[in-house]
Enzyme design. Structure first.
Site, PDB file in Angstrom:
ATOM      1  N   HIS A 151       0.829  -1.207   0.000  1.00  0.00           N
ATOM      2  CA  HIS A 151       0.000   0.000   0.000  1.00  0.00           C
ATOM      3  C   HIS A 151       0.861   1.254   0.000  1.00  0.00           C
ATOM      4  CE1 HIS A 151      -2.512   3.035   2.270  1.00  0.00           C
ATOM      5  NE2 HIS A 151      -3.272   2.773   1.229  1.00  0.00           N
TER       6      HIS A 151
ATOM      7  N   GLU B  66       2.188   1.829  -3.468  1.00  0.00           N
ATOM      8  CA  GLU B  66       1.132   2.399  -4.322  1.00  0.00           C
ATOM      9  C   GLU B  66       1.059   3.912  -4.150  1.00  0.00           C
ATOM     10  OE1 GLU B  66      -3.080   3.694  -3.536  1.00  0.00           O
ATOM     11  OE2 GLU B  66      -2.934   1.565  -2.986  1.00  0.00           O
ATOM     12  N   HIS B  67       1.155   4.391  -2.907  1.00  0.00           N
ATOM     13  CA  HIS B  67       1.143   5.831  -2.653  1.00  0.00           C
ATOM     14  C   HIS B  67       2.393   6.503  -3.225  1.00  0.00           C
ATOM     15  CE1 HIS B  67      -2.109   6.709   0.480  1.00  0.00           C
ATOM     16  NE2 HIS B  67      -2.330   5.467   0.070  1.00  0.00           N
TER      17      HIS B  67
ATOM     18  N   GLU C 198      -4.213   7.435   8.161  1.00  0.00           N
ATOM     19  CA  GLU C 198      -5.205   6.523   7.576  1.00  0.00           C
ATOM     20  C   GLU C 198      -5.398   5.296   8.470  1.00  0.00           C
ATOM     21  OE1 GLU C 198      -6.037   4.229   3.291  1.00  0.00           O
ATOM     22  OE2 GLU C 198      -4.189   5.388   3.593  1.00  0.00           O
TER      23      GLU C 198
END
Length: 424
Positions: A47, A50-51, A127
């Site tokens: 993740h 991906e960022h 998040e």
């Protein structure tokens, strides 16, 4: 409308579905690598990568990436799941080359600047905190952790604050080099696209991809557990789970229909019996998640503390009844819902591009719509009753719950009601 597929020497597959009546296109790169391929020390790196892909390359800054795609009215985004990561764009017909250029740049030439990484780590930690504060999200983390404890499949996609903060640029580069290989990647597009042009672009922009196949992930072992957290909330979030089926199972379409029949809409058994007739909860539905080698069947309910005592016996009673009594009318409705969902997805370029990519990653080919419809139509009541009995009595249940759950029975009590195995 036509589907075309080309496999390049690097192993990268280009799949496209031309929709000549459209002026826009959805295209993206789907990678067969997600959180399931992480080591414990890498938890959350899929993740985070991906960022970071959008935070600058050797040719473009983060601002350049955003401005170039938005200057033509397009948009670009990404998503991480357990077994895949996708990077995708929505653009007008003349701008496909720009979209492919940006996507190839962020996947093949990311800079992983240390300052950008530090900022993005802070964003992801926020998040993570937001997810911990959201019971209806957090309870799903409990479900997969209880079902697959101590395994990559049972860990959250976001990671933890500790594992995210200790990631360094070299860790991102190492993970990308290890997992972003041509044979595990698909450039998929739908809408106003030209297949041959996409192939030429892919050959040029993705020429540097390694051509070696990825190693298979650790084999999943469904265990089952009971994870719960008492919180002072108005509603209890409750999930009851069972071992499900992998994508390649001959009963894949049957289990999706079973999930729809039990709790897939307002006409479903659980909604009608639990909410409409008895008023025991605000929300109730069932779902089935497939993975490469296993699956997870779940039922989610949000209810008040005073209704838990009555809710759980009613819920388990409906699961027992599914193995004994499923009507032709129920099956017809569930099939119609699944068939309609499939056919409606053909009208969305974004949904269609994702569908083609997943099919190539899972099965090595695109699957004609007629073949999928035929498999849905072949499911009958006998098969569904047998499947329900197998799923709900064949494995130890997993129970996950958050909220005012003092009156919620242990999962072993629920297993006894269903006649399924009780944990040793």
């Amino acid at each position: 409308m036509s589907v075309e597929v080309t496999r390049l020497p690097s192993g990268l597959t280009v799949a496209s579905h031309a929709m000549d009546h459209l002026e826009s296109a959805a295209l993206g790169v789907w990678v067969g690598a997600g959180s399931r391929l992480e080591s414990p020390a890498e938890h959350g790196i899929s993740h985070l990568l991906e960022h970071m892909a959008f935070k600058g390359t050797a040719r473009r800054s983060a601002t350049d990436i955003a401005e170039e795609i938005e200057a033509v009215g397009g948009e670009v985004n990404a998503a991480t799941s357990v077994e895949t990561t996708s990077y995708y764009a929505r653009i007008l017909k003349p701008d496909a080359e720009l979209a492919v250029d940006i996507l190839s740049d962020i996947l093949c030439n990311s800079a992983f600047d240390a300052n950008e990484l530090e900022r993005e780590q802070h964003v992801i930690v926020q998040e993570i905190g937001a997810s911990l504060d959201t019971p209806e999200d957090r309870v799903f983390d409990f479900l997969v952790e209880g079902a697959f404890p101590g395994q990559p499949l049972g860990r959250t996609i976001l990671g933890t604050e500790e594992t995210v903060r200790r990631t360094r640029p070299q860790h991102l580069s190492s993970y990308l080099d290890r997992n972003y290989h041509g044979p595990s990647m698909v450039l998929s597009a739908a809408g106003a696209v030209d297949h041959e042009s996409l192939v030429r672009l892919a050959e040029d922009r993705f020429a540097s991809l390694p051509s070696t196949p990825l190693a298979a992930p650790e084999t999943a072992r469904y265990v089952g557990g009971d994870l719960r957290e008492r919180r002072k909330l108005m509603e209890a979030q409750i999930l009851l789970g069972f071992e499900g089926l992998p994508y390649a199972s001959e009963d894949f379409h049957a289990v999706q229909i079973l999930a729809s029949l039990l709790g897939g809409g307002m006409s479903s058994r659980l909604f009608q019996e639990v909410r409409e007739k008895r008023g025991l909860c605000y929300s109730i539905y069932s779902f089935h998640w497939s993975f490469a080698d296993t699956g997870l069947f779940g039922i989610h309910a949000a209810t008040g503390a005073e209704d838990i005592d009555e809710l759980m016996p009613v819920l388990t009673g409906e699961l027992e009844r599914a193995s004994l009594d499923i009507s032709e009318a129920e099956v017809a409705r569930a099939k119609a819902q699944m068939r309609a969902s499939l056919l409606m997805s053909l009208e969305s370029p974004a949904a269609r591009a994702g569908q083609l990519a997943r099919q190539v990653l899972l099965f090595g080919r695109t699957i004609p719509v007629d073949e999928l419809v035929a498999k849905i139509d072949a499911v009958d009541t006998v098969r569904l009753r047998e499947l329900a009995g197998r799923i709900f009595t064949g494995s130890t249940p997993t129970l996950a719950a958050i909220g005012p759950i003092e009156r919620l029975a242990h999962r072993d009590r629920i297993a006894e009601r269903l006649g399924s195995p009780v944990a040793a």
